[in-house]
Scaffold this motif. Structure first.
Motif, PDB file in Angstrom:
ATOM      1  N   VAL A  33       0.847  -1.203   0.000  1.00  0.00           N
ATOM      2  CA  VAL A  33       0.000   0.000   0.000  1.00  0.00           C
ATOM      3  C   VAL A  33       0.881   1.251   0.000  1.00  0.00           C
ATOM      4  O   VAL A  33       0.572   2.241  -0.677  1.00  0.00           O
ATOM      5  N   TYR A  44      -4.195   7.787   1.711  1.00  0.00           N
ATOM      6  CA  TYR A  44      -4.508   6.411   2.128  1.00  0.00           C
ATOM      7  C   TYR A  44      -5.999   6.100   2.064  1.00  0.00           C
ATOM      8  O   TYR A  44      -6.399   5.045   1.559  1.00  0.00           O
ATOM      9  N   SER A  48      -7.371   3.150  -0.333  1.00  0.00           N
ATOM     10  CA  SER A  48      -7.909   1.864   0.124  1.00  0.00           C
ATOM     11  C   SER A  48      -9.272   1.577  -0.498  1.00  0.00           C
ATOM     12  O   SER A  48      -9.561   0.424  -0.839  1.00  0.00           O
ATOM     13  N   SER A  52      -9.794  -1.642  -3.049  1.00  0.00           N
ATOM     14  CA  SER A  52     -10.786  -2.702  -2.820  1.00  0.00           C
ATOM     15  C   SER A  52     -11.751  -2.805  -4.008  1.00  0.00           C
ATOM     16  O   SER A  52     -12.169  -3.904  -4.387  1.00  0.00           O
TER      17      SER A  52
END
Lengths: 97, 219
Positions: A33, A44, A48, A52
């Motif tokens: 990441v 971030y 994320s 996903s």
């Protein structure tokens, strides 16, 4: 001075490009990441949710023995090829994809 | 009325715009870009417009001919609007502008009032198309100044030709039955041909815009 904002699709392309670089070009361990945040230049929280979404769509996949690392799938590479073609198509109009 | 000439020109315009619309749709289904969706709407609307204009040539009465002509031009104006809308989203940042910036848009009708005639819906639509095409052409030329890509120059010139054709068609309103109408149709198809040139190589490379089911991103 005007700031050039990136579109959602171009951010996805940047993330996939980074994952591709860490998947095939001599570093086949996959991208963490942190790698994705640094190279794709995305915070971030946003990263994320996009990662996903990309994993669900099958464009990114996690490394089997390490679920915190990501690599690009064949479908992701097809997406990147299509992105390059249609980016040119839209840029001819002076637009961004 | 020179029927074969108009049929050929409308068919050419229909096939070129349908081809670009199909290609834009294959792009949208592959990468899910909203810009490509807007371009799909734009060129599909233009293609439908050409199809209706073609149908108007076979209308039984003058009344139906006028009606179909107006509807066809309306569809094309909608198509030009979608292209202009994409450019406006790129050029105007509606979120981060200073207070009072949006008020400037209220002056637009004052400008257009001098251009738009109020006596014919058909010519009112042509005027709107002209304004939209001039805007899109200027935006595309501005992009050319930044990128210096030949394909962008061809596209900007093509859009400029489309704007000129609307102007010529407008002159036909002043001098009905004159050569201006045929000049307008010829310039319009020449404009679409110039737009088509940069896209022909994309189309050939990707199998004439066929959608590859393996690519669909699902995003």
């Amino acid at each position: 001075m005007a700031v050039a904002y990136r579109t959602h699709v171009s951010i996805i392309a940047d993330i996939l490009l980074t994952a591709k670089e860490y998947s095939y070009e001599g570093r086949d361990n996959g991208a963490t990441v942190t790698n994705l945040i640094r190279r794709a230049n995305v915070p971030y929280q946003r990263l994320s949710s996009i990662v996903s979404q990309l994993t669900r769509s099958g464009l990114l996949q996690t490394i089997p023995d390490n679920s915190t690392k990501y690599r690009i799938s064949d479908k992701g590479i097809e997406f990147l090829n299509a992105y390059t073609d249609f980016k040119d198509f839209a840029e001819n109009f002076g637009l961004k994809v | 009325m020179n029927l074969p000439f108009e049929i050929v020109m409308d068919l050419l315009g229909l096939s070129i715009s349908a081809f670009i619309g199909r290609f834009a749709f294959s792009g949208y289904s592959s990468i899910g870009s909203p810009t490509l969706l807007r371009l799909t709407f734009a060129f599909c609307a233009i293609a439908v417009g050409f199809a209706i204009l073609l149908g108007s040539l076979f209308a039984g009465s003058e009344q139906y001919y006028r009606l179909m002509l107006t509807v066809g031009l309306g569809f094309q104006a909608i198509g030009y609007f979608f292209i202009a809308f994409s450019h406006s989203l790129k050029s105007f940042d509606f979120v981060r502008r200073p207070k009072g910036y949006h008020m400037s848009f209220f002056f637009a009708p004052l400008v257009t009032a001098f251009i738009i005639p109020g006596n014919s819906i058909e010519h009112l639509i042509r005027s709107i198309s002209f304004i939209l095409l001039v805007y899109v052409s200027i935006e595309t030329m501005a992009s050319y100044m930044q990128t210096r890509k030949t394909s962008t120059l061809l596209l900007g010139s093509g859009l400029g030709l489309l704007a000129t054709s609307e102007l010529m068609a407008w002159y036909n309103f002043i001098f009905p039955g004159s050569i201006f109408y045929y000049i307008a149709i010829s310039i319009k198809v020449a404009g679409f041909a110039m737009i088509f040139i940069p896209f022909s190589r994309f189309g050939m490379k990707s199998g004439l815009g066929r959608v590859n089911p393996q690519v669909g991103s699902g995003i």
